[in-house]
Motif scaffolding. Structure first.
Motif, PDB file in Angstrom:
ATOM      1  N   LEU A  54      98.296 -47.677  89.122  1.00 21.61           N
ATOM      2  CA  LEU A  54      97.921 -46.268  89.141  1.00 21.61           C
ATOM      3  C   LEU A  54      96.473 -46.060  89.592  1.00 21.61           C
ATOM      4  CD1 LEU A  54      99.615 -45.134  85.812  1.00 21.61           C
ATOM      5  CD2 LEU A  54     100.438 -44.764  88.146  1.00 21.61           C
ATOM      6  N   GLN A  55      95.718 -47.159  89.702  1.00 21.81           N
ATOM      7  CA  GLN A  55      94.330 -47.021  90.154  1.00 21.81           C
ATOM      8  C   GLN A  55      94.317 -46.746  91.651  1.00 21.81           C
ATOM      9  OE1 GLN A  55      91.532 -50.281  89.475  1.00 21.81           O
ATOM     10  NE2 GLN A  55      89.972 -48.720  89.089  1.00 21.81           N
ATOM     11  N   ILE A  56      93.528 -45.765  92.033  1.00 23.90           N
ATOM     12  CA  ILE A  56      93.480 -45.343  93.427  1.00 23.90           C
ATOM     13  C   ILE A  56      92.492 -46.226  94.183  1.00 23.90           C
ATOM     14  CG2 ILE A  56      92.954 -43.427  94.974  1.00 23.90           C
ATOM     15  CD1 ILE A  56      93.825 -41.691  92.434  1.00 23.90           C
ATOM     16  N   ARG A  61      90.642 -41.321  99.981  1.00 22.27           N
ATOM     17  CA  ARG A  61      90.723 -40.309  98.917  1.00 22.27           C
ATOM     18  C   ARG A  61      89.438 -40.371  98.088  1.00 22.27           C
ATOM     19  NH1 ARG A  61      96.269 -41.069  95.814  1.00 22.27           N
ATOM     20  NH2 ARG A  61      95.361 -39.334  94.652  1.00 22.27           N
ATOM     21  N   ASP A  64      89.150 -39.332  94.332  1.00 21.58           N
ATOM     22  CA  ASP A  64      89.919 -40.088  93.350  1.00 21.58           C
ATOM     23  C   ASP A  64      89.672 -41.593  93.404  1.00 21.58           C
ATOM     24  OD1 ASP A  64      91.236 -37.740  92.455  1.00 21.58           O
ATOM     25  OD2 ASP A  64      92.671 -37.896  94.101  1.00 21.58           O
ATOM     26  N   TRP A  69      95.159 -42.658  88.281  1.00 18.32           N
ATOM     27  CA  TRP A  69      95.952 -41.461  88.472  1.00 18.32           C
ATOM     28  C   TRP A  69      96.850 -41.190  87.270  1.00 18.32           C
ATOM     29  CZ3 TRP A  69      95.529 -37.624  91.645  1.00 18.32           C
ATOM     30  CH2 TRP A  69      96.598 -36.771  91.897  1.00 18.32           C
ATOM     31  N   CYS A  70      96.865 -39.953  86.824  1.00 20.11           N
ATOM     32  CA  CYS A  70      97.768 -39.508  85.757  1.00 20.11           C
ATOM     33  C   CYS A  70      98.996 -38.899  86.426  1.00 20.11           C
ATOM     34  CB  CYS A  70      97.083 -38.489  84.849  1.00 20.11           C
ATOM     35  SG  CYS A  70      98.187 -37.779  83.612  1.00 20.11           S
ATOM     36  N   PRO A  71     100.135 -39.572  86.388  1.00 18.25           N
ATOM     37  CA  PRO A  71     101.323 -39.038  87.055  1.00 18.25           C
ATOM     38  C   PRO A  71     101.793 -37.705  86.457  1.00 18.25           C
ATOM     39  CG  PRO A  71     101.657 -41.333  86.414  1.00 18.25           C
ATOM     40  CD  PRO A  71     100.368 -40.881  85.799  1.00 18.25           C
ATOM     41  N   LYS A  74      98.961 -35.099  87.613  1.00 19.09           N
ATOM     42  CA  LYS A  74      98.670 -35.187  89.048  1.00 19.09           C
ATOM     43  C   LYS A  74      97.172 -35.112  89.338  1.00 19.09           C
ATOM     44  CE  LYS A  74     103.090 -35.021  90.236  1.00 19.09           C
ATOM     45  NZ  LYS A  74     103.754 -35.974  89.386  1.00 19.09           N
ATOM     46  N   ARG A  75      96.401 -35.872  88.542  1.00 27.33           N
ATOM     47  CA  ARG A  75      94.958 -35.951  88.752  1.00 27.33           C
ATOM     48  C   ARG A  75      94.407 -37.148  87.986  1.00 27.33           C
ATOM     49  NH1 ARG A  75      91.862 -31.571  85.097  1.00 27.33           N
ATOM     50  NH2 ARG A  75      92.844 -32.046  83.136  1.00 27.33           N
ATOM     51  N   VAL A  76      93.096 -37.368  88.127  1.00 29.86           N
ATOM     52  CA  VAL A  76      92.399 -38.410  87.381  1.00 29.86           C
ATOM     53  C   VAL A  76      91.608 -37.727  86.270  1.00 29.86           C
ATOM     54  CG1 VAL A  76      90.680 -40.251  87.497  1.00 29.86           C
ATOM     55  CG2 VAL A  76      92.198 -39.842  89.447  1.00 29.86           C
ATOM     56  N   TRP A 109      83.762 -44.974  89.757  1.00 34.53           N
ATOM     57  CA  TRP A 109      84.392 -43.657  89.838  1.00 34.53           C
ATOM     58  C   TRP A 109      83.796 -42.728  88.774  1.00 34.53           C
ATOM     59  CZ3 TRP A 109      86.816 -40.805  86.163  1.00 34.53           C
ATOM     60  CH2 TRP A 109      87.356 -39.595  86.607  1.00 34.53           C
TER      61      TRP A 109
END
Length: 170
Positions: A54-56, A61, A64, A69-71, A74-76, A109
């Motif tokens: 899940l890490q971008i 991008r 992010d 990423w939080c599915p 839909k964001r971090v 980040w």
């Protein structure tokens, strides 16, 4: 594989054993036979390995990049940076650079997107987001440095230490 339910059940039994009582010998023997430490490490590794994909890591991008990423949303989320400690723990335990690299990327980040000039960190990337997260992030980073700081190169470690001092003044 350890299930979350089994882990919680064993932890509860262990707590009861430590607290004493009529059944403490039964619970203590069950707990020692189950090797709670091994189960805890297995569960942590399962959770951390679920976070890694899940890490971008796509640099195209920039908002992010490095976050997790939080599915669902839909964001971090800014609070995700608390995962730095368990990532460093796994890097140390498994001697695997993927966990170390993930922790460093996540820290960068956090500093780029939720770090504030007053020394605080925001809960989310919105400017008026809650700053009370700073105490929790500080604890996680300080423990990470204390227990796993030897994994970090000296320049990066000094930067994190300086950032913690700034958080302390907040």
């Amino acid at each position: 594989m350890t299930t979350r339910r089994n882990f919680i059940r064993l932890t509860a039994m262990g707590s009861a054993a430590l607290a004493g009582g009529a059944y403490s010998n039964v619970f203590a023997s069950l707990l020692s036979n189950c090797e709670l430490s091994l189960l805890s490490n297995e569960l942590l590794q399962t959770w951390i390995n679920a976070l890694l994909p899940l890490q971008i890591t796509d640099q195209s991008r920039p908002e992010d990049y490095g976050g997790i990423w939080c599915p669902a949303c839909k964001r971090v989320h800014g609070r995700v940076a608390d995962a730095i400690y368990p990532l460093l723990y796994m890097a140390d335990k498994k001697q695997d650079s993927k966990y170390l690299n993930s922790a460093i990327l996540l820290y960068r980040w956090m500093e780029k997107h939720v770090s504030q000039p007053d020394g605080s960190w925001l809960n989310d990337m919105e400017k008026n987001s809650w700053k009370g997260i700073t105490v929790f992030t500080s604890i996680a980073l300080a423990e990470a440095l204390l227990k796993h700081g030897a994994l970090l190169d000296s320049g990066f470690k000094k930067a994190v230490e300086a950032r913690l001092k700034k958080a302390g003044t907040f």
